[in-house]
Design an enzyme around this catalytic site. Structure first.
Site, PDB file in Angstrom:
ATOM      1  N   TYR A 153      46.349  41.914  23.359  1.00  0.00           N
ATOM      2  CA  TYR A 153      45.989  41.402  22.034  1.00  0.00           C
ATOM      3  C   TYR A 153      47.235  41.251  21.154  1.00  0.00           C
ATOM      4  O   TYR A 153      47.432  40.219  20.497  1.00  0.00           O
ATOM      5  CB  TYR A 153      44.986  42.367  21.390  1.00  0.00           C
ATOM      6  CG  TYR A 153      44.459  41.934  20.055  1.00  0.00           C
ATOM      7  CD1 TYR A 153      43.493  40.941  19.947  1.00  0.00           C
ATOM      8  CD2 TYR A 153      44.913  42.537  18.876  1.00  0.00           C
ATOM      9  CE1 TYR A 153      42.990  40.549  18.718  1.00  0.00           C
ATOM     10  CE2 TYR A 153      44.417  42.156  17.637  1.00  0.00           C
ATOM     11  CZ  TYR A 153      43.455  41.166  17.559  1.00  0.00           C
ATOM     12  OH  TYR A 153      42.972  40.781  16.342  1.00  0.00           O
ATOM     13  N   LYS A 157      48.824  37.884  19.459  1.00  0.00           N
ATOM     14  CA  LYS A 157      48.945  37.735  18.004  1.00  0.00           C
ATOM     15  C   LYS A 157      50.410  37.547  17.581  1.00  0.00           C
ATOM     16  O   LYS A 157      50.696  36.844  16.607  1.00  0.00           O
ATOM     17  CB  LYS A 157      48.324  38.940  17.300  1.00  0.00           C
ATOM     18  CG  LYS A 157      46.791  39.017  17.476  1.00  0.00           C
ATOM     19  CD  LYS A 157      46.110  37.799  16.898  1.00  0.00           C
ATOM     20  CE  LYS A 157      44.601  37.834  17.012  1.00  0.00           C
ATOM     21  NZ  LYS A 157      43.957  36.624  16.446  1.00  0.00           N
TER      22      LYS A 157
END
Lengths: 246, 78
Positions: A153, A157
């Site tokens: 993740y 990002k």
């Protein structure tokens, strides 16, 4: 200030908590809003709740590359030109790195980063032609700080931030801006499930001693979408109660 | 001027907003017509769309003038 009358916006992941807040605020400010999500019923319910006026729904699975391309083409055609693209959709598949499977890595990167690349590519060229556009990518504080258990993740990002800065430089002369909003901890169904001990630990790291609301993020998105932010590009606005000062 | 040359010329005029009399065969997109690198990419995409041809990146790099574009498209369509 921040009037979006006549602007057309596409918000991905509009049925998630954050996406819904963003879509509602852009709609309230006068934009015609395209709602993307995976579940048709939820999209229809949100569209109905917005009054059915100035709203269209675009169901698509962002894990499917052909569907992402089709989403861009359909939104551009049906909204008659997307002025504001909010890449908000994202997924998590958390786990400690040493135990992280290829599948969990791939699926998070596919939805959070590759789908953004493909959808943005579809919509950027028409924006360049019109000499106006706003691309707003929802990153995360952990894309900058890292977070144990979220290597996939956080990579996705952080990737959005580098992606945005590169694209911002390429198309700045066409009046198309590309920016990120990086939320900190936001009140949501997910954070609602945390126990008190977990919550205390999180709040201990936030100078404001409270989690943010979806509306806090939506406000930053609205600013970047507005005419008033025309000189802002390649930036990341951190909305995190002071949790990380970058 | 051939049909292809006329269509190329029209795309260049529309896209770059330059006077028609400047768009001659030897005119360089960047040096004479004020295009930037992004304009040249957009022109190549516009040519591809108009003529239904594919212009690979290495070929696109060698298309520097209006005449270069016309020659490439004539060859691709032959």
């Amino acid at each position: 200030m921040f009037d979006l009358t006549g602007r057309k916006a596409l918000v991905t992941g509009a049925t998630g908590g954050l996406g819904e807040e963003i879509a509602r605020l852009l709609h309230k400010q006068g934009a015609i809003v395209g709602l993307h999500g995976t579940r048709v019923e939820k999209l229809e319910a949100l569209a109905a709740d917005l009054g059915g006026d100035r709203v269209k729904i675009f169901p698509a699975n962002l894990s499917d590359r052909d569907e992402v391309k089709a989403l861009g083409e359909k939104a551009e055609a049906e909204l008659e030109g997307v002025d504001i693209l909010v890449n908000n959709a994202g997924i998590t598949k958390d786990g400690l790195f040493v135990r992280m499977s290829d599948a969990d890595w791939d699926s998070v990167l596919e939805v959070n980063l590759t789908a953004v690349f493909r959808l943005t590519r579809e919509l950027t060229h028409p924006m360049m032609r019109r000499r106006h556009g706003r691309i707003i990518n929802i990153s995360s504080v952990v894309g900058v700080t890292g977070n144990p258990g979220q290597a996939n993740y956080c990579a996705s990002k952080a990737g959005l931030i580098g992606f945005s800065k590169s694209l911002a430089q390429e198309i700045a002369t066409r009046n198309v801006t590309v920016n990120c909003v990086a939320p900190g901890f936001i009140e949501s169904a997910m954070t609602g499930k945390l126990n008190d001990k977990q919550k205390d630990a999180i709040l201990g790291a936030i100078p404001m001693k409270r989690m943010g609301a979806g509306a806090d993020i939506a406000a930053a998105v609205l600013y970047l979408a507005s005419n008033e932010a025309g000189y802002v590009t390649g930036q990341t606005i951190h909305v995190n109660g002071g949790m990380a000062m970058i | 001027m051939s049909d292809i040359a006329e269509r190329v010329k029209k795309i260049v005029i529309d896209h770059l907003g330059v006077d028609a009399d400047k768009v001659v065969e030897g005119a360089s997109f960047i040096d004479d017509l004020g295009a930037d690198s992004l304009d040249t990419v957009e022109l190549v995409m516009a040519f591809e769309e108009e003529f239904g041809v594919e212009i690979p990146d290495d070929a696109a790099d060698s298309i520097l003038t209006v005449g270069d574009a016309v020659k490439f498209i004539e060859k691709a369509q032959a």
